[in-house]
Scaffold this motif. Structure first.
Motif, PDB file in Angstrom:
ATOM      1  N   VAL A 168      12.916   0.108  -4.854  1.00 30.70           N
ATOM      2  CA  VAL A 168      12.156   1.326  -4.059  1.00 30.70           C
ATOM      3  C   VAL A 168      10.562   0.127  -3.092  1.00 30.70           C
ATOM      4  O   VAL A 168      10.113   0.653  -1.909  1.00 30.70           O
ATOM      5  N   CYS A 169      10.033  -0.434  -3.975  1.00 31.19           N
ATOM      6  CA  CYS A 169       9.193  -1.794  -3.692  1.00 31.19           C
ATOM      7  C   CYS A 169      10.120  -2.177  -1.609  1.00 31.19           C
ATOM      8  O   CYS A 169       9.130  -1.986  -1.156  1.00 31.19           O
ATOM      9  N   ARG A 170      11.188  -2.736  -2.374  1.00 27.77           N
ATOM     10  CA  ARG A 170      11.758  -2.794  -0.448  1.00 27.77           C
ATOM     11  C   ARG A 170      11.380  -1.776   0.454  1.00 27.77           C
ATOM     12  O   ARG A 170      11.270  -1.737   1.178  1.00 27.77           O
ATOM     13  N   HIS A 172       2.822  -0.236  -4.026  1.00 28.13           N
ATOM     14  CA  HIS A 172       2.884  -1.420  -4.391  1.00 28.13           C
ATOM     15  C   HIS A 172       2.798  -2.595  -4.961  1.00 28.13           C
ATOM     16  O   HIS A 172       3.681  -4.121  -5.635  1.00 28.13           O
ATOM     17  N   HIS A 173       1.611  -3.003  -5.186  1.00 26.38           N
ATOM     18  CA  HIS A 173       1.144  -4.401  -5.383  1.00 26.38           C
ATOM     19  C   HIS A 173       1.279  -4.315  -7.493  1.00 26.38           C
ATOM     20  O   HIS A 173       1.385  -4.937  -7.992  1.00 26.38           O
ATOM     21  N   SER A 174       1.116  -3.116  -7.417  1.00 30.78           N
ATOM     22  CA  SER A 174       0.992  -2.444  -9.179  1.00 30.78           C
ATOM     23  C   SER A 174       2.421  -2.832 -10.007  1.00 30.78           C
ATOM     24  O   SER A 174       2.798  -3.115 -11.067  1.00 30.78           O
ATOM     25  N   ALA A 175       3.639  -1.844  -9.026  1.00 35.91           N
ATOM     26  CA  ALA A 175       4.561  -2.096  -9.166  1.00 35.91           C
ATOM     27  C   ALA A 175       5.281  -3.891  -8.918  1.00 35.91           C
ATOM     28  O   ALA A 175       5.616  -3.708 -10.370  1.00 35.91           O
ATOM     29  N   GLN A 213      -1.039   3.920   3.869  1.00 31.98           N
ATOM     30  CA  GLN A 213      -0.794   2.451   4.027  1.00 31.98           C
ATOM     31  C   GLN A 213      -1.668   2.099   2.449  1.00 31.98           C
ATOM     32  O   GLN A 213      -0.749   1.220   2.397  1.00 31.98           O
ATOM     33  N   LYS A 214      -2.910   2.385   2.076  1.00 31.06           N
ATOM     34  CA  LYS A 214      -3.911   1.930   1.728  1.00 31.06           C
ATOM     35  C   LYS A 214      -3.050   2.295  -0.062  1.00 31.06           C
ATOM     36  O   LYS A 214      -2.895   1.385  -0.660  1.00 31.06           O
ATOM     37  N   ARG A 215      -2.615   3.628   0.098  1.00 30.85           N
ATOM     38  CA  ARG A 215      -1.956   4.326  -0.723  1.00 30.85           C
ATOM     39  C   ARG A 215      -0.937   3.848  -1.738  1.00 30.85           C
ATOM     40  O   ARG A 215      -0.609   2.884  -2.315  1.00 30.85           O
ATOM     41  N   LEU A 216       0.002   3.542  -0.445  1.00 35.85           N
ATOM     42  CA  LEU A 216       1.744   2.369  -0.793  1.00 35.85           C
ATOM     43  C   LEU A 216       1.334   1.092  -1.014  1.00 35.85           C
ATOM     44  O   LEU A 216       1.647   0.147  -2.184  1.00 35.85           O
TER      45      LEU A 216
END
Length: 564
Positions: free
Chosen positions: A270-272, A292-295, A285-288
């Motif tokens: 999912v991160c990819r 992504h960083h947390s995951a 985009q900020k939420r994404l």
């Protein structure tokens, strides 16, 4: 003033103001090793323990628990020390400081650690750990109530209560416990949440974040409380969302599902897809980016945790530590339950095979030892029997830790332990070879805290293993009884100078030549000749006392010599 009779189990090393704690082994065989390890060291009733500041020495006993004692003064009189805490947990605040200092230094973080005493609370109740942005206040007991509205983050000892409203409001609280390992104490950190059991972790598994102390359980709890709210619908107005933003929302829902199911591979996939998604709005985009960083951080920790669990499992198998292998198998299976690799499967399979062979082998060793001791003569070598019984006890304890109860072998072991006590030639002042509980009146059984099961004053001992774990014992543990016997012997020693009635064990036995204080080699009662000698001593003492009194009266009645 009468001194405190509670035995001292902790000291500090090197000097009176040292903060390096030591815990004395309870058993004589372990104390021998302890003395060799600390040959040339000095032990102190340290200031940071609330002690008097005088030097301590080690006292070895075979009939009761070993302990520290104050070095006698020049006058030979017993020292009176006002130290309040003396048990194995009396130096826990020093162990917390030592563990926290090492843990933070390994992470490149420094902190000021202080033993605060708010409102005159006992020394050691509170440990304050001042970080760069937050202070952790460790409550080791209930002397000081936690302040939930302050800037400090409370960390509660296992005896400190917390109400459900606080758990709901704060989402979670941290706890701390210290487990005895040999002659040291190991710090464990727990995370407790409402309607969830407390999860325990080693300090190495914990982190310091902007929020404060964090454990692997914290991220799962926060994530569960941070599920994105559904979009609000406003009547009469059509919400406009671009296809790319809708796709982004779907990816974040999939990411949340991957985290909740603890699937690193799905999380990476999912991160990819998130990084390859173009054309989303700036807000989305900020939420994404944040998701992504947390995951990504979570995946790194999961991969490292899985690698660590498998490595520890391999090490335990190589060291042939049966109880550790069983515990680590369960942890490794849990850590690798999703997307298990071939290497992980092989490590777990090898550990399961080892355990399947090791448990029957341990039972065979225990049965062999029981067979060997059965051939030892009734008056055989006590040292040989001691070694065999200790080996059997270790094997039985190891099997108990892996959930394999051996009640038949346990019962036989108890009989051999009883026989060992009857064969040992005990030093003066030691208890009778018979059952220890027969030496202490039933009314005194609960006047001491039990060092084994921690039953407090007035409470009965509880069973620690087997199917009846937690139920009350019919008699106290042997360690508790030895403490009580020690108290009785000290009181008897104090009264010897004014003794007018002699008991059988106060004199040498004419039948078996046992010295005063040593028990006759019988099934329980002293020899009749010994009892008669004690009665003769008592009669002689009384006659001498009456003659002295008569002589005193004669001297007072006689006229004084005329002066010159």
């Amino acid at each position: 003033m009468r001194g405190d009779r509670r035995q001292i189990q902790t000291a500090v090393l090197g000097s009176v103001d040292s903060d390096e704690p030591l815990m004395l082994p309870l058993e004589a065989i372990e104390l021998d090793v302890f003395r060799r390890r600390h040959d040339g060291d000095t032990f102190w009733c340290g200031i940071l323990l609330g002690g008097c500041g005088l030097q301590l020495t080690t006292k070895l006993y075979t009939d009761r628990v070993c302990h520290f004692a104050h070095v006698p003064g020049l006058d030979g009189q017993p020292h009176v020390c006002g130290r309040r805490a003396r048990s194995v947990n009396s130096a826990d605040h020093l162990y917390v400081k030592s563990a926290a200092t090492t843990w933070l230094r390994n992470r490149g973080t420094q902190a000021d650690i202080d033993f605060a005493q708010p409102d005159g609370s006992p020394l050691g109740s509170i440990v304050d750990i001042q970080l760069a942005h937050k202070r952790l206040r460790v409550h080791l007991d209930q002397s000081v109530a936690p302040e939930w509205d302050s800037q400090d983050e409370p960390v509660l000892g296992i005896s400190v209560p917390v109400d459900q409203d606080t758990l709901i409001k704060r989402w979670y609280v941290h706890r701390i416990r210290l487990d005895s390992e040999g002659t040291s104490r190991r710090v464990r950190i727990g995370t407790e949440a409402f309607a969830r059991p407390t999860e325990w972790f080693s300090l190495e598994e914990c982190e310091v974040t902007e929020r404060g102390l964090s454990t692997p359980a914290v991220e799962r709890i926060i994530q569960a409380h941070s599920t994105p709210e559904p979009a609000r619908w406003t009547p009469g107005k059509k919400q406009k969302t671009s296809p790319q933003d809708e796709r982004a929302q779907e990816l974040m829902r999939r990411l949340l599902y991957a985290r909740r199911t603890e699937s690193p591979d799905l999380t990476v996939t999912v991160c990819r897809e998130i990084t390859e998604l173009p054309g989303v709005s700036p807000q989305m985009q900020k939420r994404l980016d944040a998701a992504h960083h947390s995951a990504s951080l979570w995946v790194e920790k999961e991969v490292e945790s899985r690698r660590t669990q498998v490595s520890l499992l391999d090490q335990a198998v190589a060291a042939q530590k049966v109880s550790q292998v069983k515990s680590l198998i369960a942890q490794a299976k849990k850590a690798t339950k999703v997307d298990q690799t071939g290497e992980e499967k092989e490590a777990i399979r090898a550990a399961v095979d080892y355990l399947a062979a090791a448990i029957p082998a341990a039972i065979d060793r225990l049965n062999t030892l029981l067979e060997e001791v059965s051939h030892i003569p009734a008056n055989g070598d006590p040292e040989l029997l001691t070694r065999k019984v200790q080996q059997m006890s270790r094997e039985a304890d190891e099997l108990g830790r892996v959930g394999r109860g051996v009640p038949h072998q346990r019962a036989q072991l108890a009989l051999w332990e009883e026989r060992l006590r009857s064969l040992l030639v005990l030093p003066p002042g030691s208890p009778t070879p018979g059952p220890l509980h027969q030496l202490v009146g039933r009314g005194y059984w609960t006047t001491r805290m039990c060092p084994l099961c921690a039953a407090d004053h007035g409470q009965q001992c509880v069973i620690l293993d087997g199917p009846r774990t937690g139920q009350l014992r019919g008699t106290p543990h042997a360690d508790r009884l030895r403490l009580l016997i020690g108290d009785i012997e000290e009181r008897q020693t104090e009264g010897k100078e004014t003794q007018t009635v002699w008991q059988a064990y106060d004199v040498t036995c004419p039948a078996c030549q046992q010295k005063p204080g040593a028990w006759c080699r019988t099934s329980g009662r002293p020899h009749a000749l010994r009892s008669k000698r004690a009665a003769d001593f008592t009669q002689q003492k009384r006659q001498n006392s009456e003659e002295n009194n008569d002589q005193g009266r004669i001297d007072q009645a006689a006229p004084s010599a005329p002066g010159r």
